[in-house]
Design a protein around this motif. Sequence first.
Motif, PDB file in Angstrom:
ATOM      1  N   UNK A 165       0.816  -1.224   0.000  1.00  0.00           N
ATOM      2  CA  UNK A 165       0.000   0.000   0.000  1.00  0.00           C
ATOM      3  C   UNK A 165       0.844   1.265   0.000  1.00  0.00           C
ATOM      4  N   UNK A 210      -5.119  13.224  14.141  1.00  0.00           N
ATOM      5  CA  UNK A 210      -5.292  13.211  12.679  1.00  0.00           C
ATOM      6  C   UNK A 210      -3.997  13.578  11.972  1.00  0.00           C
ATOM      7  N   UNK A 247       3.092  14.638   9.584  1.00  0.00           N
ATOM      8  CA  UNK A 247       3.389  14.237  10.967  1.00  0.00           C
ATOM      9  C   UNK A 247       4.141  15.375  11.641  1.00  0.00           C
ATOM     10  N   UNK A 305       1.770   5.858   5.810  1.00  0.00           N
ATOM     11  CA  UNK A 305       2.203   6.353   7.115  1.00  0.00           C
ATOM     12  C   UNK A 305       3.683   6.078   7.334  1.00  0.00           C
ATOM     13  N   UNK A 306       4.166   6.607   8.441  1.00  0.00           N
ATOM     14  CA  UNK A 306       5.607   6.582   8.697  1.00  0.00           C
ATOM     15  C   UNK A 306       6.186   5.171   8.799  1.00  0.00           C
ATOM     16  N   UNK A 307       5.398   4.248   9.373  1.00  0.00           N
ATOM     17  CA  UNK A 307       5.927   2.918   9.626  1.00  0.00           C
ATOM     18  C   UNK A 307       5.524   1.897   8.564  1.00  0.00           C
ATOM     19  N   UNK A 318      -0.237   4.193  12.923  1.00  0.00           N
ATOM     20  CA  UNK A 318      -0.689   3.679  11.626  1.00  0.00           C
ATOM     21  C   UNK A 318      -1.973   4.365  11.191  1.00  0.00           C
ATOM     22  N   UNK A 319      -2.219   4.315   9.894  1.00  0.00           N
ATOM     23  CA  UNK A 319      -3.447   4.864   9.340  1.00  0.00           C
ATOM     24  C   UNK A 319      -4.628   4.045   9.862  1.00  0.00           C
ATOM     25  N   UNK A 345      -0.026   8.813   0.685  1.00  0.00           N
ATOM     26  CA  UNK A 345      -0.949   8.557   1.794  1.00  0.00           C
ATOM     27  C   UNK A 345      -0.350   7.591   2.829  1.00  0.00           C
ATOM     28  N   UNK A 383      -4.630   8.728  12.606  1.00  0.00           N
ATOM     29  CA  UNK A 383      -3.486   7.864  12.884  1.00  0.00           C
ATOM     30  C   UNK A 383      -3.661   7.288  14.278  1.00  0.00           C
TER      31      UNK A 383
END
Lengths: 105, 385
Positions: free
Chosen positions: A54, B226, A91, A63-65, B69-70, A61, B65
Amino acid sequence: MTRGTIYLIFIAVLLFMTTGLLITSSTGIIDLTEKRQLVQALGITDLSLSSEARYTRHPSQADLFSAFQDFPAAFEHFPTGSIIAPNPVGFFSRVKIQHHSGKQN
Amino acid sequence: MLRQLKILEFTLSSLLRRKYKNLSLITVYAFTIATLGSVLFLTHALKMEATGSLTTAPELVVQRVAAGRHDLIPTAYTEVISKLPGVASVTPRVWGYYYDSLIKANLTLVGISSYQGDLELLEGRLPDNAEECAIGRGVAIAFGPAIGDDLVLEDSGKSRTVFKITGIFRAESNLLTNDLVVLQEAALRDFFSMDQKLATDLVVQVHNQREIKTLAKKIKYNLPDTRPITRDEILHTYDTLFNWRSGMMLAVAVAALISFCILAWDKATGISAEEKQEIGVLKAIGWETSDVLAVKFWEGTVISLTSFVLGILAAWIHVFAFGAPALVPLLKGWSVLFPEFQLTPAVDFYQVFVLGFLTIVPYLACTVIPSWKTAVTEPEYVMRG
């Protein structure tokens, strides 16, 4: 005709062709009206390039991890992960360390 | 002018005496340039495609988040965001991924609430009700259906759900829609068994474009869990993804540059005994050092310029005529659905100039400097080796 003249004609033709292609490519107006209409209608945020993970399907879109999603310190295992690296935005948090009074650093 | 033409004539004769060696040198050199050029052309064309098409992407996307994580975002957040000054509308969106075990591919399922009007890049139409769907060209090729056929997917409860295909996106939009399955939002919510009070993310429209960043900060302040993503950040992602520091450039271009350095280093560390003897003979019959250097300059120019032009031409044909078949596997990875795309030629002259400067000039220097060292030595000493 000498070799020198033949070479100069050859390289001139090659240069003319290449420059012509490059100029056409750099000044050509790309009509993206239809694509923009599609992006607006479906709310698309990313290119549909690699669909294996993804964070490479939707790099903007992710995320960091996302690259280490399975467990902490997991190795990245998707090949495109090395080509399309996650570039997280949005972030703002950061670690703050508060020193208690009476303790020396 | 005539003198330089005569020197060029002599240089070409000299190069033709070692034609196999020089031809292989030009081939390797041109191949290196073609590799570097292909990466430059492909990344620039993709960048132009992304930053050009995505200018109409949502102005502000708000994700939630949780645990880093999303996560699904509560639709109640729309009320908080709507109250912020400058916000025109907040729309919850439902979208997600679906792994199909039959074709072993990941699909992107997108829910739309309503869209008035026709899409130029869609053959057919968008879904009107919960039993219909529109699919990307990649999905159509993988499953093999046509408009009017049914697409059967297993929902989160493992029940088969049938959607009638009302539209297939045209091949021109492959880079945007290849793996998409577009459904009505309510149908997708049912399919994912998603609570009515939750959404995948929220799309925020703002009245004033210059307030987007400020609004993003305000949303983050009011709803700390968010993550607001602005359109500029989406465009910036693609700008950095395909710039010279990108993964693709590092993976391919650095390897090609290193091989070029080896080529140039081999040339710089010394010239062959045959070439030394040739310089010695020229000096012995009365050639000036400057004449010898002119010959070597022309030699370097003929090889590097020919290779550079051939390499750039090959790169252009590889990327824009054949769709970069040598580089596409790098982007494809393990993806089953990968778009067949025809890139619109887009070239950055600055990049071509830098590539030329980084390859032609060092090669010329590597050809002339060792020859200058030999040319200033006594001819007898040079010929004796």
